[in-house]
Design a protein around this motif. Structure first.
Motif, PDB file in Angstrom:
ATOM      1  N   HIS A  99      23.470  42.468  37.310  1.00 53.91           N
ATOM      2  CA  HIS A  99      24.849  42.764  37.870  1.00 53.91           C
ATOM      3  C   HIS A  99      25.628  41.613  38.191  1.00 53.91           C
ATOM      4  O   HIS A  99      26.984  41.585  38.000  1.00 53.91           O
ATOM      5  N   ALA A 100      25.064  40.787  39.001  1.00 54.04           N
ATOM      6  CA  ALA A 100      25.659  39.394  39.431  1.00 54.04           C
ATOM      7  C   ALA A 100      25.838  38.613  37.991  1.00 54.04           C
ATOM      8  O   ALA A 100      26.878  37.950  37.976  1.00 54.04           O
ATOM      9  N   ARG A 101      25.043  38.496  37.142  1.00 56.73           N
ATOM     10  CA  ARG A 101      25.336  37.992  35.817  1.00 56.73           C
ATOM     11  C   ARG A 101      26.564  38.461  35.162  1.00 56.73           C
ATOM     12  O   ARG A 101      27.279  37.792  34.501  1.00 56.73           O
ATOM     13  N   GLU A 102      26.814  39.656  35.256  1.00 53.85           N
ATOM     14  CA  GLU A 102      27.729  40.327  34.616  1.00 53.85           C
ATOM     15  C   GLU A 102      29.094  39.995  35.482  1.00 53.85           C
ATOM     16  O   GLU A 102      30.040  39.818  34.617  1.00 53.85           O
ATOM     17  N   LYS A 103      28.912  39.880  36.679  1.00 55.80           N
ATOM     18  CA  LYS A 103      30.397  39.610  37.325  1.00 55.80           C
ATOM     19  C   LYS A 103      30.676  38.049  37.040  1.00 55.80           C
ATOM     20  O   LYS A 103      31.692  37.576  37.022  1.00 55.80           O
ATOM     21  N   ALA A 104      29.732  37.353  36.791  1.00 57.07           N
ATOM     22  CA  ALA A 104      29.821  35.938  36.620  1.00 57.07           C
ATOM     23  C   ALA A 104      30.650  35.687  35.242  1.00 57.07           C
ATOM     24  O   ALA A 104      31.485  34.876  35.097  1.00 57.07           O
ATOM     25  N   HIS A 105      30.180  36.755  34.217  1.00 52.60           N
ATOM     26  CA  HIS A 105      30.730  36.591  32.853  1.00 52.60           C
ATOM     27  C   HIS A 105      32.279  36.897  33.177  1.00 52.60           C
ATOM     28  O   HIS A 105      33.117  36.458  32.525  1.00 52.60           O
ATOM     29  N   THR A 106      32.486  38.008  33.805  1.00 52.36           N
ATOM     30  CA  THR A 106      33.938  38.430  34.257  1.00 52.36           C
ATOM     31  C   THR A 106      34.695  37.289  34.616  1.00 52.36           C
ATOM     32  O   THR A 106      35.809  37.108  34.367  1.00 52.36           O
ATOM     33  N   ALA A 107      34.055  36.586  35.543  1.00 49.42           N
ATOM     34  CA  ALA A 107      34.824  35.641  36.505  1.00 49.42           C
ATOM     35  C   ALA A 107      35.154  34.639  35.474  1.00 49.42           C
ATOM     36  O   ALA A 107      36.297  33.975  35.674  1.00 49.42           O
ATOM     37  N   ALA A 108      34.198  34.212  34.561  1.00 43.98           N
ATOM     38  CA  ALA A 108      34.439  33.324  33.616  1.00 43.98           C
ATOM     39  C   ALA A 108      35.835  33.620  32.564  1.00 43.98           C
ATOM     40  O   ALA A 108      36.561  32.611  32.353  1.00 43.98           O
ATOM     41  N   ILE A 109      35.674  34.611  32.109  1.00 39.91           N
ATOM     42  CA  ILE A 109      36.922  35.033  31.546  1.00 39.91           C
ATOM     43  C   ILE A 109      38.127  35.105  32.040  1.00 39.91           C
ATOM     44  O   ILE A 109      39.245  34.655  31.350  1.00 39.91           O
ATOM     45  N   SER A 110      38.121  35.665  33.284  1.00 42.41           N
ATOM     46  CA  SER A 110      39.322  35.671  33.872  1.00 42.41           C
ATOM     47  C   SER A 110      39.868  34.105  34.288  1.00 42.41           C
ATOM     48  O   SER A 110      40.922  33.867  34.389  1.00 42.41           O
ATOM     49  N   PHE A 111      38.852  33.472  34.593  1.00 40.48           N
ATOM     50  CA  PHE A 111      39.304  31.914  34.789  1.00 40.48           C
ATOM     51  C   PHE A 111      39.869  31.479  33.547  1.00 40.48           C
ATOM     52  O   PHE A 111      40.937  30.683  33.780  1.00 40.48           O
TER      53      PHE A 111
END
Length: 309
Positions: A99-111
């Motif tokens: 789940h942390a990996r998924e949140k990191a992916h979302t953070a990258a796209i948002s960035f």
């Protein structure tokens, strides 16, 4: 005794920021079809793991977000990236590793989107199964099927090779056959594509000669997409494939801002992992792919309107 003191040390170091309220699973939502943005052009990035897009085709994806803000971009990740550790959750961590990996992916796209739009997460029904859908503004959509990655009993690769009959997601333990996954992808694509006139698809190269030493679930994900590709009906479509692990010996080929943003993206993802108590993945193994992007092959845009079968 040694293990006890190690545990105590970790407890003291991490206590301040590890204790958080448990992550609430979003309420299941029926998609409002009228609210789904219609767009003339749409891109689908379909990969196996929550960091594959950032590592292997991040420059392309980022430029589409900043250069073509009105065109829709859809990011589909098939597995949770749990790597046989779907229940791995360190002590005092609010969420699991996948789940942390998924949140990191979302953070990258948002960035890449300059963090200018709200991130909205819902669970939606796709092919009679719960799937996580995340929207960032009106033109960016993320889908996470959260299937188990390289599990000891089954994997996407074993499913594609007909060595296993079913695979399960890491949250609801929903059962998927190979045909179920294909049908789910077709449903997502048709749903988001709506009345688009042009669609581009981005995958990792499935060929072991062009792209040797690849993760088997990278290959399996691309083979699944390629299998349904002829069934996707749109006036104009094209497909692009990228090299993955093979580029570790190739030189960094991104330049200027593209290179800087690649490294900054990986740092943001690492910081997100760290926030939830997990390794940043800034080790040499991962860093050997940062700052690179190597396109492998292209299936040129076709004007044919292929009906679904």
């Amino acid at each position: 005794m040694k293990n006890f003191f190690l545990f105590l040390f970790r407890f003291i170091i991490t206590f301040g920021y590890r204790i958080k309220s448990p992550h609430a699973i979003p309420k299941t939502t029926t998609l409002d079809l009228a609210a789904i943005q219609n767009t003339a052009k749409i891109s689908f990035f379909t990969v196996a793991h929550p960091d594959d897009i950032e590592l292997f085709m991040g420059c392309e994806a980022r430029h589409q977000i900043i250069d073509n803000p009105d065109d829709k971009k859809v990011f589909i990740v098939l597995t949770g990236g749990d790597a046989n550790r779907k229940n791995r959750k360190k002590v005092f961590r609010a969420i699991s590793w996948w789940h942390a990996r998924e949140k990191a992916h979302t953070a990258a796209i948002s960035f890449w989107n300059n963090n200018k739009d709200q991130v909205v997460e819902n669970e939606v029904l796709i092919n009679q199964r719960y799937v996580t859908r995340i929207s960032i503004g009106s033109s960016i959509v993320l889908y996470n099927l959260r299937l188990t990655d390289a599990d000891k009993t089954t994997s996407l690769d074993e499913l594609v090779e007909h060595k296993s009959q079913y695979i399960y997601d890491v949250v609801h333990q929903q059962q998927y056959s190979l045909e179920d996954i294909k049908e789910s992808l077709i449903n997502i694509i048709n749903l988001e594509m709506a009345n688009a006139q042009e669609a581009a698809f981005y995958i990792t190269d499935e060929d072991s000669e062009r792209n040797p030493g690849d993760h088997l679930d990278h290959r399996a994900t691309s083979l699944i997409l390629l299998d349904i590709y002829p069934k996707i009906s749109v006036p104009k479509k094209s497909l692009f494939a990228y090299l993955t692990y093979f580029i570790k010996t190739k030189p960094i080929n991104l330049q200027g801002e593209d290179k800087d943003k690649s490294f900054e993206t990986w740092k943001i993802m690492g910081d997100e992992l760290d926030t939830h108590g997990y390794k940043k993945n800034d080790d040499p193994y991962h860093m050997q792919w940062v700052g690179k992007e190597y396109k492998s092959y292209t299936i040129p845009a076709s004007q044919e309107n292929i009906s679904q079968s």
